[in-house]
Design an enzyme around this catalytic site. Structure first.
Site: not given
Length: 474
Positions: A108, A142, A216
């Protein structure tokens, strides 16, 4: 006085033990400085750019009071006239896994990006940026793999074994929260095997090391300097609750992306669900564990391997399967074309099946009139046979199953989330072809067991619901 003197040896011993315990407590407090100095050099900041079309125009307040048709006209006109490209930017984190420039981050972070820049730590604290190529991504876990070309070998981190980590061990997170590059936070491993409903393979590590937007894709590091997780998600309303993809999963995914630029997963062709207490009771299982097979798709690997509706998968290749998520992960971790040994529970005993896996591919009825309707007040539902048209729409053989045409609020069926339009295929694993057959199963077999397990079809999906029968139901 003499009595007091006699107690001095005991008091002295207690003081020695207290000081020893205090000294020991100080020794186990970790020093993160060497770890930060060695591991931090391999953590990178990632920035992306993406061109998007932005529509502008006159303020909406100017349209107020105009007839609707004029509002739509001016809005459309202004939107078309003012549409212009805009650069959308985002930030994230990654870490280098090889000296030649391979970098791991979250999917992402780079999804849909036109440009990906990697900011590396340089000598004397001077950072420099390199343009990165996206080698491959895996949306379901992801994970993304990038590559930069560097004139000199780069510092890198190795994956550790997250399976060997114990809850309570110290961990370190390094990332780029809110654009504040190379921020270090420490905490412990709070839990393992978390399912936060973000994807089909959820099996997250949970940590109280502070993780925020921008972290992230960054590494969660153990005290040996090994990456045991990829920081991925947070609970926005919580504090000290962050989640990381375990290295035991990430390492395999990254290896596939590096070798093939894509990820392939095993597939058996079934619908699955967890086993609850009522279902375990209905099937005679010793415990509410395993993955219940809701349906076996025709001509798929499971069907060819002899699996049946209502089987409960207990083990895959000798490893226990606790629930449906564990089965999904176990099968997906195997290569398409390989054979797996599965232990299932069927007819009150364990059976062994060998199934050759296919490949997982992501791209891959209305209620009619009241015919022969019969009430089942104990369950709180009304059923009838399907018409030929309804059977054809549901892809069922004529004369198979019963259509649910009524669900009474507050009764067992409603509490078990059975809905009008569902098709009952079987009851306690016995095929249901008529209202009489269904009623007989309820009166006899279900009454004896104290529970009825219904196999249902809803919008092309097949699953089970177990209804515990009360005294009134009997």
């Amino acid at each position: 006085m003499l009595h007091t003197l006699k107690r001095w040896p005991l008091i002295a011993a207690m003081l020695v033990m207290a000081f020893a315990f205090s000294a020991q407590a100080e020794i186990v407090v970790p020093n993160f400085v060497p770890l930060v100095q060695s591991a931090g050099k391999a953590v990178v900041n990632i920035s992306t750019e993406k061109k998007v079309m932005q529509r502008g125009g006159l303020p909406s307040e100017m349209f107020r009071g105009l007839p609707p048709e004029f509002e739509r006209f001016f809005e459309q006109f202004e939107g078309q006239r003012s549409a212009r490209p805009r650069t959308q930017r985002s930030l994230g984190t990654g870490f280098i896994i090889s000296a030649d420039g391979y970098i791991v981050t979250n999917n992402h972070v780079v999804a849909g990006a036109d440009t990906v820049l990697v900011n590396l730590q340089g000598a004397n604290g001077k950072d420099h940026s390199l343009k990165a190529q996206v080698i491959g991504t895996d949306e379901e876990t992801d994970i993304a793999l990038l590559k930069v070309d560097s004139k000199t070998p780069l510092p890198f981190l190795a994956f550790g074994d997250s399976d060997k980590m114990e809850v309570g061990e110290w961990v370190l997170a390094i990332g780029n929260p809110f654009g504040l590059g190379h921020t270090v936070t420490a905490g412990i491993l709070s839990a393992k095997g978390r399912n936060i409903q973000s994807g089909p393979f959820d099996n997250f590590l949970q940590t109280d090391a502070s993780i925020n937007p921008g972290n992230s894709g960054g590494p969660l590091i153990n005290m040996e300097g090994k990456v045991i997780g990829i920081n991925t998600a947070i609970i926005a309303s919580g504090q000290g609750i962050g989640f990381a993809i375990p290295s035991s999963m990430a390492d395999r995914i990254v290896a596939q992306l590096k070798a093939n630029k894509k990820v392939t997963r095993g597939w058996i062709g079934v619908t699955i669900q967890d086993v609850d207490e009522n279902t375990a009771k209905a099937l005679g299982l010793p415990e509410a564990s395993g993955a219940l097979i809701g349906s076996v798709l025709p001509d798929e690997p499971a069907a060819k391997g002899g699996m049946k509706d209502g089987d409960v998968v207990l083990e895959v290749n000798g490893k226990k399967v606790d629930d449906s998520s564990a089965l999904l992960r176990a099968i997906a971790a195997e290569a398409p074309g390989s054979k797996v040994t599965m232990t299932v529970w069927r007819d009150g005993e364990r059976k062994t099946l060998t199934i050759q896996l296919g490949e997982r591919n992501l791209k891959g009825g209305k209620k009619g009139g009241q015919i022969e309707e019969e009430n089942a007040p104990a369950l709180g539902l009304s059923v009838r046979p399907l018409t030929k048209e309804e059977s054809r729409a549901a892809r069922l053989k004529p004369g198979t199953g019963l259509l649910v045409v009524g669900v009474e609020p507050g009764k067992l069926a409603a509490e078990s989330e059975i809905q009008e339009g569902d098709v009952i295929l079987s009851a306690n694993l016995k095929p249901v072809k008529s209202v009489d057959e269904f009623s007989k199963i309820i009166r006899e077999d279900a009454k004896k067991r104290g529970v009825v397990m219904l196999q249902l079809q809803r919008q092309g999906q097949t699953f089970f619901r177990s209804l515990p029968l009360t005294d009134n139901a009997k």
